[in-house]
Design a protein around this motif. Structure first.
Motif, PDB file in Angstrom:
ATOM      1  N   LEU A 175     -18.527 -17.943  36.230  1.00 19.55           N
ATOM      2  CA  LEU A 175     -17.428 -17.318  35.985  1.00 19.55           C
ATOM      3  C   LEU A 175     -16.160 -18.008  35.814  1.00 19.55           C
ATOM      4  CD1 LEU A 175     -18.281 -14.083  38.121  1.00 19.55           C
ATOM      5  CD2 LEU A 175     -18.457 -14.353  35.596  1.00 19.55           C
ATOM      6  N   ASN A 176     -16.379 -19.376  36.185  1.00 19.97           N
ATOM      7  CA  ASN A 176     -15.264 -20.229  36.263  1.00 19.97           C
ATOM      8  C   ASN A 176     -14.384 -19.808  37.292  1.00 19.97           C
ATOM      9  OD1 ASN A 176     -14.377 -22.923  35.639  1.00 19.97           O
ATOM     10  ND2 ASN A 176     -12.817 -21.816  33.850  1.00 19.97           N
ATOM     11  N   HIS A 177     -14.597 -19.263  38.226  1.00 24.26           N
ATOM     12  CA  HIS A 177     -13.801 -18.828  39.246  1.00 24.26           C
ATOM     13  C   HIS A 177     -13.335 -19.796  40.198  1.00 24.26           C
ATOM     14  CE1 HIS A 177     -14.660 -14.157  39.004  1.00 24.26           C
ATOM     15  NE2 HIS A 177     -13.931 -14.617  37.880  1.00 24.26           N
ATOM     16  N   ASP A 178     -12.092 -19.904  40.834  1.00 18.62           N
ATOM     17  CA  ASP A 178     -11.957 -20.972  41.615  1.00 18.62           C
ATOM     18  C   ASP A 178     -12.109 -20.561  42.906  1.00 18.62           C
ATOM     19  OD1 ASP A 178      -8.928 -21.329  39.554  1.00 18.62           O
ATOM     20  OD2 ASP A 178     -10.163 -22.893  40.058  1.00 18.62           O
ATOM     21  N   ALA A 179     -11.903 -19.037  43.333  1.00 17.81           N
ATOM     22  CA  ALA A 179     -12.316 -18.862  44.881  1.00 17.81           C
ATOM     23  C   ALA A 179     -13.617 -18.329  45.034  1.00 17.81           C
ATOM     24  CB  ALA A 179     -10.996 -17.682  45.341  1.00 17.81           C
ATOM     25  N   MET A 180     -13.946 -18.717  46.272  1.00 18.92           N
ATOM     26  CA  MET A 180     -15.433 -18.056  46.587  1.00 18.92           C
ATOM     27  C   MET A 180     -15.679 -17.584  47.932  1.00 18.92           C
ATOM     28  SD  MET A 180     -18.174 -20.467  44.444  1.00 18.92           S
ATOM     29  CE  MET A 180     -19.343 -19.181  44.574  1.00 18.92           C
ATOM     30  N   TYR A 181     -16.310 -16.420  48.156  1.00 18.75           N
ATOM     31  CA  TYR A 181     -16.212 -15.761  49.645  1.00 18.75           C
ATOM     32  C   TYR A 181     -17.631 -15.664  50.195  1.00 18.75           C
ATOM     33  CZ  TYR A 181     -11.698 -14.676  47.530  1.00 18.75           C
ATOM     34  OH  TYR A 181     -10.409 -15.061  46.755  1.00 18.75           O
ATOM     35  N   TRP A 182     -18.106 -15.621  51.684  1.00 18.84           N
ATOM     36  CA  TRP A 182     -18.893 -14.969  52.167  1.00 18.84           C
ATOM     37  C   TRP A 182     -18.583 -13.988  53.147  1.00 18.84           C
ATOM     38  CZ3 TRP A 182     -23.880 -15.479  51.085  1.00 18.84           C
ATOM     39  CH2 TRP A 182     -24.474 -16.578  50.417  1.00 18.84           C
ATOM     40  N   TYR A 183     -19.462 -12.907  52.913  1.00 21.32           N
ATOM     41  CA  TYR A 183     -19.171 -11.714  53.752  1.00 21.32           C
ATOM     42  C   TYR A 183     -20.473 -11.384  54.596  1.00 21.32           C
ATOM     43  CZ  TYR A 183     -14.882 -10.926  51.455  1.00 21.32           C
ATOM     44  OH  TYR A 183     -13.688 -10.827  50.609  1.00 21.32           O
ATOM     45  N   ARG A 184     -20.259 -10.832  55.788  1.00 17.28           N
ATOM     46  CA  ARG A 184     -21.693 -10.270  56.403  1.00 17.28           C
ATOM     47  C   ARG A 184     -21.627  -8.831  56.388  1.00 17.28           C
ATOM     48  NH1 ARG A 184     -24.408 -11.993  62.090  1.00 17.28           N
ATOM     49  NH2 ARG A 184     -24.855  -9.951  62.715  1.00 17.28           N
ATOM     50  N   GLN A 185     -22.702  -8.004  56.277  1.00 12.40           N
ATOM     51  CA  GLN A 185     -22.803  -6.612  56.416  1.00 12.40           C
ATOM     52  C   GLN A 185     -23.706  -6.189  57.593  1.00 12.40           C
ATOM     53  OE1 GLN A 185     -23.546  -4.194  53.064  1.00 12.40           O
ATOM     54  NE2 GLN A 185     -22.169  -2.555  53.794  1.00 12.40           N
ATOM     55  N   ASP A 186     -23.180  -5.435  58.372  1.00 11.75           N
ATOM     56  CA  ASP A 186     -24.342  -4.940  59.503  1.00 11.75           C
ATOM     57  C   ASP A 186     -24.656  -3.680  58.878  1.00 11.75           C
ATOM     58  OD1 ASP A 186     -22.774  -7.188  61.421  1.00 11.75           O
ATOM     59  OD2 ASP A 186     -24.948  -7.176  61.622  1.00 11.75           O
ATOM     60  N   PRO A 187     -25.896  -3.075  59.495  1.00 10.36           N
ATOM     61  CA  PRO A 187     -26.169  -1.725  59.119  1.00 10.36           C
ATOM     62  C   PRO A 187     -25.039  -0.762  59.243  1.00 10.36           C
ATOM     63  CG  PRO A 187     -28.075  -2.986  59.989  1.00 10.36           C
ATOM     64  CD  PRO A 187     -26.847  -3.673  60.167  1.00 10.36           C
ATOM     65  N   GLY A 188     -24.530   0.083  58.302  1.00 14.71           N
ATOM     66  CA  GLY A 188     -23.785   1.191  58.427  1.00 14.71           C
ATOM     67  C   GLY A 188     -22.259   0.733  58.813  1.00 14.71           C
ATOM     68  N   GLN A 189     -22.282  -0.486  58.634  1.00 15.20           N
ATOM     69  CA  GLN A 189     -20.851  -1.196  58.622  1.00 15.20           C
ATOM     70  C   GLN A 189     -20.164  -1.501  57.263  1.00 15.20           C
ATOM     71  OE1 GLN A 189     -19.352  -0.954  61.877  1.00 15.20           O
ATOM     72  NE2 GLN A 189     -21.058   0.024  62.367  1.00 15.20           N
ATOM     73  N   PHE A 213     -27.192  -8.508  56.369  1.00 13.96           N
ATOM     74  CA  PHE A 213     -26.882  -8.606  54.585  1.00 13.96           C
ATOM     75  C   PHE A 213     -25.727  -9.428  54.472  1.00 13.96           C
ATOM     76  CE2 PHE A 213     -27.920  -7.655  50.561  1.00 13.96           C
ATOM     77  CZ  PHE A 213     -27.219  -6.981  50.111  1.00 13.96           C
ATOM     78  N   TYR A 214     -26.117 -10.613  53.618  1.00 17.75           N
ATOM     79  CA  TYR A 214     -25.032 -11.592  53.321  1.00 17.75           C
ATOM     80  C   TYR A 214     -24.614 -11.449  51.975  1.00 17.75           C
ATOM     81  CZ  TYR A 214     -25.910 -13.284  58.002  1.00 17.75           C
ATOM     82  OH  TYR A 214     -25.977 -13.815  59.399  1.00 17.75           O
ATOM     83  N   LEU A 215     -23.434 -11.261  51.537  1.00 13.02           N
ATOM     84  CA  LEU A 215     -22.776 -11.144  50.395  1.00 13.02           C
ATOM     85  C   LEU A 215     -22.043 -12.179  50.027  1.00 13.02           C
ATOM     86  CD1 LEU A 215     -22.628  -7.500  50.783  1.00 13.02           C
ATOM     87  CD2 LEU A 215     -23.479  -8.301  48.539  1.00 13.02           C
ATOM     88  N   CYS A 216     -21.929 -12.713  48.799  1.00 14.05           N
ATOM     89  CA  CYS A 216     -21.177 -13.837  48.221  1.00 14.05           C
ATOM     90  C   CYS A 216     -20.462 -13.190  47.080  1.00 14.05           C
ATOM     91  CB  CYS A 216     -21.798 -15.128  47.828  1.00 14.05           C
ATOM     92  SG  CYS A 216     -21.107 -16.218  46.913  1.00 14.05           S
ATOM     93  N   ALA A 217     -19.086 -13.641  46.922  1.00 13.69           N
ATOM     94  CA  ALA A 217     -18.085 -13.017  45.951  1.00 13.69           C
ATOM     95  C   ALA A 217     -17.072 -14.380  45.446  1.00 13.69           C
ATOM     96  CB  ALA A 217     -17.256 -12.058  46.767  1.00 13.69           C
ATOM     97  N   SER A 218     -16.872 -13.961  44.241  1.00  8.76           N
ATOM     98  CA  SER A 218     -16.051 -14.969  43.784  1.00  8.76           C
ATOM     99  C   SER A 218     -14.838 -14.270  43.090  1.00  8.76           C
ATOM    100  CB  SER A 218     -16.737 -15.873  42.700  1.00  8.76           C
ATOM    101  OG  SER A 218     -16.981 -15.197  41.489  1.00  8.76           O
ATOM    102  N   SER A 219     -13.722 -14.901  42.674  1.00 11.49           N
ATOM    103  CA  SER A 219     -12.540 -14.421  41.914  1.00 11.49           C
ATOM    104  C   SER A 219     -11.759 -15.341  41.217  1.00 11.49           C
ATOM    105  CB  SER A 219     -11.660 -13.402  42.766  1.00 11.49           C
ATOM    106  OG  SER A 219     -11.013 -14.252  43.803  1.00 11.49           O
ATOM    107  N   ALA A 220     -10.785 -15.098  40.328  1.00 15.80           N
ATOM    108  CA  ALA A 220      -9.917 -15.914  40.022  1.00 15.80           C
ATOM    109  C   ALA A 220      -8.940 -15.873  40.850  1.00 15.80           C
ATOM    110  CB  ALA A 220      -9.331 -15.633  38.737  1.00 15.80           C
TER     111      ALA A 220
END
Lengths: 111, 111
Positions: free
Chosen positions: A27-41, A88-95
């Motif tokens: 997506l040509n985004h400059d910013a990227m992120y890693w998140y962690r999600q535990d059950p029910g959270q 559960f590990y989720l990656c995200a990106s954004s401008a």
């Protein structure tokens, strides 16, 4: 097809083993992120990067490491120091200063 | 850090009903997003709304930044609306991308 891809979909880790989760975006985004999600959270921020070769710790960085050698890639390593890695590990990106978009996630399980 | 509280934690509706989800936050924010997490774990952007009102089809959102809350309205609910709805916020400046998530509202829509 534009978007964010994460691999693998499922990952199994043995005790004492380091594992690496892949995150790629075209997506040509400059910013990227890693998140962690535990059950029910909600999600909690592990690491983020706003520019290549630079990254900052989030709220729960202990036991994790990242690199940002290319704009489109932001791999996350779950080290043996992370004593409770099942999540559960989720990656995200954004401008910069804009909406974050998320990948499909990787489920990590400990054998 | 910023605290985010979502209510109600659970909501059960019949198809066709309307609902309102609330997000309270503890400090000034420059970034507020609403997400829908589907049963497969994918987070889908609904709104980027640090202030004001937006509408997208059957969904609309309002953020009153001075009173530190945001509302998500779902009208004429459908079974496909089921899932978890998250509110996420961040302060401005260098913290703009550091989203803090609420615990979510679990919505179940019965046919």
């Amino acid at each position: 097809d534009g978007g964010i891809t994460q691999s693998p979909k499922y990952l199994f880790r043995k005790e004492g083993q380091n594992v690496t989760l892949s995150c790629e975006q075209n997506l040509n985004h400059d910013a990227m992120y890693w998140y962690r999600q535990d059950p029910g959270q909600g999600l909690r921020l592990i690491y983020y990067s706003q520019i290549v070769n630079d990254f900052q710790k989030g709220d729960i960085a202990e036991g994790y490491s990242v690199s940002r050698e290319k704009k489109e890639s932001f791999p996350l390593t779950v080290t043996s120091a992370q004593k409770n890695p099942t999540a559960f590990y989720l990656c995200a990106s954004s401008a910069l200063q804009e909406t974050q978009y998320f990948g499909p996630g990787t489920r990590l399980l400990v054998l | 850090g910023i605290q985010v509280e979502q209510s109600p934690p659970d909501l059960i509706l019949q198809e066709g009903a309307n609902s309102t989800l609330r997000c309270n936050f503890s400090d000034s924010v420059n970034n507020l997003q609403w997400f829908h997490q589907n049963p497969w774990g994918q987070l889908i952007n609904l709104f980027y709304i640090p202030s004001g009102t937006k509408q997208n089809g059957r969904l609309s959102a309002t953020t009153v930044a001075t009173e530190r809350y945001s509302l998500l309205y779902i009208s004429s609910s459908q079974t496909t609306d089921s899932g978890v709805y998250f509110c996420a916020v961040a302060a401005g400046g260098t913290s703009y991308g550091k989203l803090t998530f609420g615990q979510g509202t679990i919505l179940t829509v019965h046919p």
